[in-house]
Each structure stands twice: as structure tokens, then as C-alpha cells.
Design a protein around this motif. Structure first.
Motif, mmCIF file in Angstrom:
data_model
loop_
_atom_site.group_PDB
_atom_site.id
_atom_site.type_symbol
_atom_site.label_atom_id
_atom_site.label_comp_id
_atom_site.label_asym_id
_atom_site.label_seq_id
_atom_site.Cartn_x
_atom_site.Cartn_y
_atom_site.Cartn_z
ATOM 1 N N THR A 43 0.769 -1.197 0.019
ATOM 2 C CA THR A 43 -0.183 -0.136 0.023
ATOM 3 C C THR A 43 0.765 1.147 0.134
ATOM 4 O O THR A 43 0.687 2.365 -0.527
ATOM 5 C CB THR A 43 -0.854 -0.077 1.080
ATOM 6 O OG1 THR A 43 -1.797 -1.173 1.232
ATOM 7 C CG2 THR A 43 -1.971 1.169 1.190
ATOM 8 N N SER A 62 -5.306 0.972 2.819
ATOM 9 C CA SER A 62 -5.532 -0.320 2.360
ATOM 10 C C SER A 62 -6.972 -0.639 2.283
ATOM 11 O O SER A 62 -7.883 -0.465 3.079
ATOM 12 C CB SER A 62 -4.943 -1.227 3.657
ATOM 13 O OG SER A 62 -3.849 -1.323 3.654
ATOM 14 N N ASP A 81 -7.364 -4.550 -4.330
ATOM 15 C CA ASP A 81 -6.732 -5.477 -3.342
ATOM 16 C C ASP A 81 -7.453 -6.913 -3.285
ATOM 17 O O ASP A 81 -8.549 -6.797 -3.195
ATOM 18 C CB ASP A 81 -6.836 -4.797 -1.989
ATOM 19 C CG ASP A 81 -6.087 -5.349 -0.935
ATOM 20 O OD1 ASP A 81 -5.760 -6.455 -0.960
ATOM 21 O OD2 ASP A 81 -5.497 -4.627 -0.042
ATOM 22 N N GLU A 110 -2.673 -5.124 -5.464
ATOM 23 C CA GLU A 110 -2.037 -5.753 -4.423
ATOM 24 C C GLU A 110 -2.574 -7.343 -4.109
ATOM 25 O O GLU A 110 -3.676 -7.611 -4.602
ATOM 26 C CB GLU A 110 -2.444 -5.115 -2.869
ATOM 27 C CG GLU A 110 -1.985 -3.769 -2.921
ATOM 28 C CD GLU A 110 -2.325 -3.282 -1.323
ATOM 29 O OE1 GLU A 110 -1.865 -3.794 -0.342
ATOM 30 O OE2 GLU A 110 -2.599 -1.916 -1.196
HETATM 31 MG MG MG Z 1 -2.178 -3.151 1.519
#
Ligand code: MG
Ligand code: ADP
Length: 150
Positions: A43, A62, A81, A110
Motif C-alpha cells: 500500500t 488499504s 486489493d 495488491e
Molecule cells: Mg495493503
């Protein structure tokens, strides 16, 4: 080509992201596949990308319960993510990732090791926690095919 960077703070990792933005994202757009354990600095890397793209780094968090966040700047950054997705959910979500890539901004993913296959032409960034604040960042371009596209 593989490039390695050692960083010793979150700010240094953000600076590496700015370098990657400048050196490897030709014409601005591109996909960045971020791999590394929880707390590695994925992040933080995205925060550096957003700064380099002219956005507000304070917007970057995040996306724990959000799959995707977007940050406006000179260039859009889409932040994905995959941490909370089960493998079959990753498959269901993939078309949306491709739609984002088609928009022509930066797509930073991510937990990209959860994708079934890495994306050809993407930049893969592995971040390894080496203890304390030391991180080893390995940056390479993904090539999945040996034949060039027509
Ligand atoms: Mg992260
Ligand atoms: P991830 O997204 O990979 O789970 P984060 O970027 O959210 O990780 O968090 C990384 C954590 O590690 C932050 O608390 C940050 O301050 C800390 N940290 C310590 N050293 C570094 C470094 N060299 N690079 C990035 N983050 C670092």
C-alpha cells in the motif's frame, strides 16, 4: 530486466514507486502487480504511485473491505486489493480488472500472486520484509509469451 532496491522507510518505498512510475510506465499507463506479505509495503508503494501521478497520497489506504479504489490526479490510479477474495471470487472479479486496464490509467493490484496468471507487459513488484524497516523491492517486467503480438 530485474531491478532491485533496498529501502529503509515507508518514504523510501514511496520514492521507489515514483522512480518506477517515471522509468517503466511509458506513456503513463500501466499495470503494477504487487506481491509481498502483509505489512511488506504494497500500500505504501501505491501511495508513491499516486503522488507521482499527481493525486493526493492521503487518500490511499488499504482497501480492506473495498475491492477497488480510484484516485484522480494527472492520471487515474486504480487500486485493487485481492486479499479478501477466495480463488473463485478472483476469477469472477478479473473481467473488472481488465476493464480498468482498458481505461488507460495505472492499475495497481495488491496480492497479485492470487491472479491465475500474471498479465503480459505488467510490472511485477515483489516486496520482501528483511527485518525492522528493511525492505527488498524487486521490479521486473512480466513476459508471458515468447511470440510478439501482431
Ligand atoms: Mg495493503
Ligand atoms: P501492505 O500493503 O503490504 O500490507 P502497508 O504498506 O500497508 O503494507 O504497510 C507497511 C508497513 O510497514 C507500514 O506500517 C510502514 O510504516 C512499515 N514500513 C517500515 N519500513 C518500511 C519500508 N521500508 N517500506 C514500506 N513500509 C515500511
Amino acid at each position: 530486466m530485474t531491478t532491485r532496491f533496498n529501502t529503509q522507510s515507508e518514504q523510501e518505498t514511496e520514492a521507489v514507486a515514483a522512480t518506477v512510475f517515471q522509468n517503466t510506465l511509458t506513456r503513463g499507463a500501466g499495470t503494477i502487480l504487487l506481491c509481498g506479505d502483509l505489512g511488506a509495503g504494497k500500500t505504501a508503494f501505491v501511495r508513491g504511485l499516486v503522488t507521482a501521478a499527481g493525486g493526493d497520497p492521503q487518500d490511499v489506504s488499504s482497501p480492506t473491505f473495498v475491492l477497488m479504489q480510484e484516485y484522480a490526479g494527472d492520471l487515474m490510479v486504480y487500486h485493487v486489493d485481492l486479499y479478501r477474495l477466495r480463488p473463485e471470487e478472483v476469477l469472477d472479479f478479473e473481467p473488472q480488472i481488465h476493464d480498468l486496464i482498458d481505461r488507460g490509467g495505472i492499475v495497481a493490484i495488491e496480492w497479485a500472486d492470487r491472479l491465475p496468471t500474471p498479465y503480459d507487459g505488467a510490472i511485477q513488484v515483489n516486496i520482501e520484509d528483511q527485518g525492522d524497516d528493511d525492505r527488498l523491492l524487486t521490479v521486473e517486467c512480466v513476459t508471458t509469451s515468447t511470440t510478439s503480438r501482431a
